[in-house]
Write a protein that holds these residues in place. Structure first.
Motif, PDB file in Angstrom:
ATOM      1  N   THR A 244       0.830  -1.208   0.000  1.00 50.65           N
ATOM      2  CA  THR A 244       0.000   0.000   0.000  1.00 50.65           C
ATOM      3  C   THR A 244       0.867   1.262   0.000  1.00 50.65           C
ATOM      4  O   THR A 244       0.776   2.078   0.924  1.00 50.65           O
ATOM      5  CB  THR A 244      -0.921   0.035   1.240  1.00 50.65           C
ATOM      6  N   PRO A 245       1.730   1.431  -1.004  1.00 52.73           N
ATOM      7  CA  PRO A 245       2.596   2.623  -1.004  1.00 52.73           C
ATOM      8  C   PRO A 245       1.755   3.898  -1.048  1.00 52.73           C
ATOM      9  O   PRO A 245       0.691   3.926  -1.672  1.00 52.73           O
ATOM     10  CB  PRO A 245       3.421   2.457  -2.295  1.00 52.73           C
ATOM     11  N   ASP A 246       2.200   4.922  -0.332  1.00 57.43           N
ATOM     12  CA  ASP A 246       1.504   6.216  -0.391  1.00 57.43           C
ATOM     13  C   ASP A 246       2.534   7.332  -0.292  1.00 57.43           C
ATOM     14  O   ASP A 246       3.724   7.105  -0.515  1.00 57.43           O
ATOM     15  CB  ASP A 246       0.414   6.302   0.685  1.00 57.43           C
ATOM     16  N   VAL A 294      16.563   3.409   7.738  1.00 54.52           N
ATOM     17  CA  VAL A 294      17.693   4.333   7.568  1.00 54.52           C
ATOM     18  C   VAL A 294      17.768   4.878   6.149  1.00 54.52           C
ATOM     19  O   VAL A 294      18.051   6.064   5.951  1.00 54.52           O
ATOM     20  CB  VAL A 294      19.011   3.625   7.961  1.00 54.52           C
ATOM     21  N   TYR A 295      17.491   4.032   5.164  1.00 55.37           N
ATOM     22  CA  TYR A 295      17.671   4.453   3.760  1.00 55.37           C
ATOM     23  C   TYR A 295      16.399   4.357   2.930  1.00 55.37           C
ATOM     24  O   TYR A 295      16.427   4.568   1.728  1.00 55.37           O
ATOM     25  CB  TYR A 295      18.691   3.533   3.064  1.00 55.37           C
ATOM     26  N   GLY A 296      15.272   4.033   3.535  1.00 55.88           N
ATOM     27  CA  GLY A 296      14.116   3.528   2.791  1.00 55.88           C
ATOM     28  C   GLY A 296      13.487   4.437   1.766  1.00 55.88           C
ATOM     29  O   GLY A 296      13.274   5.618   2.007  1.00 55.88           O
ATOM     30  N   ARG A 297      13.177   3.875   0.625  1.00 57.46           N
ATOM     31  CA  ARG A 297      12.357   4.483  -0.428  1.00 57.46           C
ATOM     32  C   ARG A 297      11.424   3.395  -0.949  1.00 57.46           C
ATOM     33  O   ARG A 297      11.794   2.232  -0.992  1.00 57.46           O
ATOM     34  CB  ARG A 297      13.213   4.953  -1.618  1.00 57.46           C
ATOM     35  N   SER A 300       8.591   1.205  -5.988  1.00 56.02           N
ATOM     36  CA  SER A 300       7.834   1.625  -7.175  1.00 56.02           C
ATOM     37  C   SER A 300       8.090   3.088  -7.519  1.00 56.02           C
ATOM     38  O   SER A 300       7.937   3.503  -8.655  1.00 56.02           O
ATOM     39  CB  SER A 300       6.338   1.413  -6.938  1.00 56.02           C
ATOM     40  N   LYS A 301       8.521   3.902  -6.525  1.00 55.02           N
ATOM     41  CA  LYS A 301       8.734   5.312  -6.776  1.00 55.02           C
ATOM     42  C   LYS A 301      10.158   5.613  -7.268  1.00 55.02           C
ATOM     43  O   LYS A 301      10.450   6.725  -7.669  1.00 55.02           O
ATOM     44  CB  LYS A 301       8.457   6.124  -5.517  1.00 55.02           C
ATOM     45  N   GLN A 302      11.028   4.626  -7.190  1.00 59.95           N
ATOM     46  CA  GLN A 302      12.393   4.846  -7.645  1.00 59.95           C
ATOM     47  C   GLN A 302      12.477   4.727  -9.161  1.00 59.95           C
ATOM     48  O   GLN A 302      13.441   5.140  -9.769  1.00 59.95           O
ATOM     49  CB  GLN A 302      13.332   3.814  -7.012  1.00 59.95           C
ATOM     50  N   GLN A 303      11.487   4.105  -9.760  1.00 67.88           N
ATOM     51  CA  GLN A 303      11.583   3.811 -11.191  1.00 67.88           C
ATOM     52  C   GLN A 303      10.976   4.923 -12.033  1.00 67.88           C
ATOM     53  O   GLN A 303      10.271   5.759 -11.539  1.00 67.88           O
ATOM     54  CB  GLN A 303      10.896   2.476 -11.478  1.00 67.88           C
TER      55      GLN A 303
END
Ligand SMILES: [Zn+2]
Length: 303
Positions: A244-246, A294-297, A300-303
């Motif tokens: 459920t990315p938001d 610590v580093y999270g992204r 799906s939003k990195q692409q």
């Protein structure tokens, strides 16, 4: 009463009422057979200095995010000091509705997470598969969340009739995010899954042994059960976040999975690691969570 004695306190109450075996946010009142040393390849694993540093940074992120987050959980030591909250109060009603709404999803995520852990620890014997099947069936039976003012900051299950999870209203109100609620619901569901026949005992021991090796903490017997419940809760809630990315930053959402352990009074007991050591052990067992914090992204939003 120390911070983490939630279940012990509850069990005492239920035994006084009717001596029905019960489970809550912490423990089961029965003797375990002597602990065997795990043959798992995980047992002698250790952590590098870098891995330990990552875990410590991730703990800082978790508790900093909790303070800044409008949906940050109330730490469990803070919950203990709060006045009782009526079932009909707005916060308790909202919490109960959230818990009931998320229960079906939490059940599926718990079954998925227990199955994944059993596979990771290579529990593939006939008896292990039978135990997993029993555990799964018991999780599927749970139907209802019952808010209860007197349970305050506890949650519990009557093992004789494990279809209802009783939730204290302070506890319901103290977990204002879906991530935290799934994490805690899942913890209770793992106790239910274990049931009266120790269906998950082998898993508890394996997780406890691995946590002991990684952290140097003493994680045996009831502590291993509680930590495994927390680990499954964290895995289930993390999976929910992934699905459920938001627009909320990933570290903030992941922090909600464990942030109720960001206590000021960090006390443990024989049956429980202290809350902050619980976070430490969870992030050591599941370094992906530490990296998310610590580093999270979102992928799906990195692409
Ligand atoms: Zn518990």
């Amino acid at each position: 009463m120390t911070v983490n004695q939630i279940c012990s306190k509850l069990l005492l109450v239920l035994f006084l009422i009717g001596s029905t075996a019960a489970l809550g946010f912490a423990q089961k009142p029965k003797e375990r057979p002597p602990r065997k040393v795990s043959q798992s390849s995980h047992a002698r694993e250790t952590m590098s200095a870098e891995a330990r540093e990552l875990v410590e940074r991730a703990i800082e992120v978790t508790c900093t995010e909790r303070r800044r987050d409008p949906k940050g959980s109330v730490p469990i030591d803070d919950m203990q000091g709060r006045p009782s909250l009526p079932v009909r109060s707005g916060e308790a009603v909202a919490g109960a509705e959230r818990a009931q709404r998320l229960l079906p999803l939490a059940k599926e995520l718990v079954i998925e997470s227990i199955t994944k852990l059993a596979s990771e620890y290579k529990f593939s014997s006939t008896s292990a598969r039978r135990n997993l099947q029993r555990a799964t069936q018991r999780v599927r039976m749970v139907k209802r969340i019952k808010p209860d003012m007197d349970s305050r900051d506890n949650a519990s299950v009557l093992m004789r009739n494990p279809v209802t999870i009783t939730f204290g209203t302070i506890f319901l109100a103290g977990l204002p995010s879906d991530e935290a609620m799934i994490s805690v619901l899942s913890h209770e569901l793992v106790h239910i899954a274990d049931g009266d026949h120790d269906a998950l005992l082998q898993l508890y021991r394996a997780v406890g042994n691995r946590a002991s090796a990684l952290t140097g903490l003493d994680v045996r017997e009831q502590r291993a059960e509680e930590l495994t419940c927390d680990l499954v809760g964290a895995m289930a809630a993390r999976e929910f976040v992934a699905n459920t990315p938001d627009y909320t930053p990933l570290p903030r959402r992941v922090s909600r999975v464990i942030a109720h352990n960001c206590v000021t009074e960090d006390e443990g007991d024989e049956d429980h690691l202290s809350p902050r050591n619980t976070i430490r052990a969870l992030l050591s067992l599941d370094p992906t969570l530490a990296r998310d914090l610590v580093y999270g992204r979102y992928e799906s939003k990195q692409q």
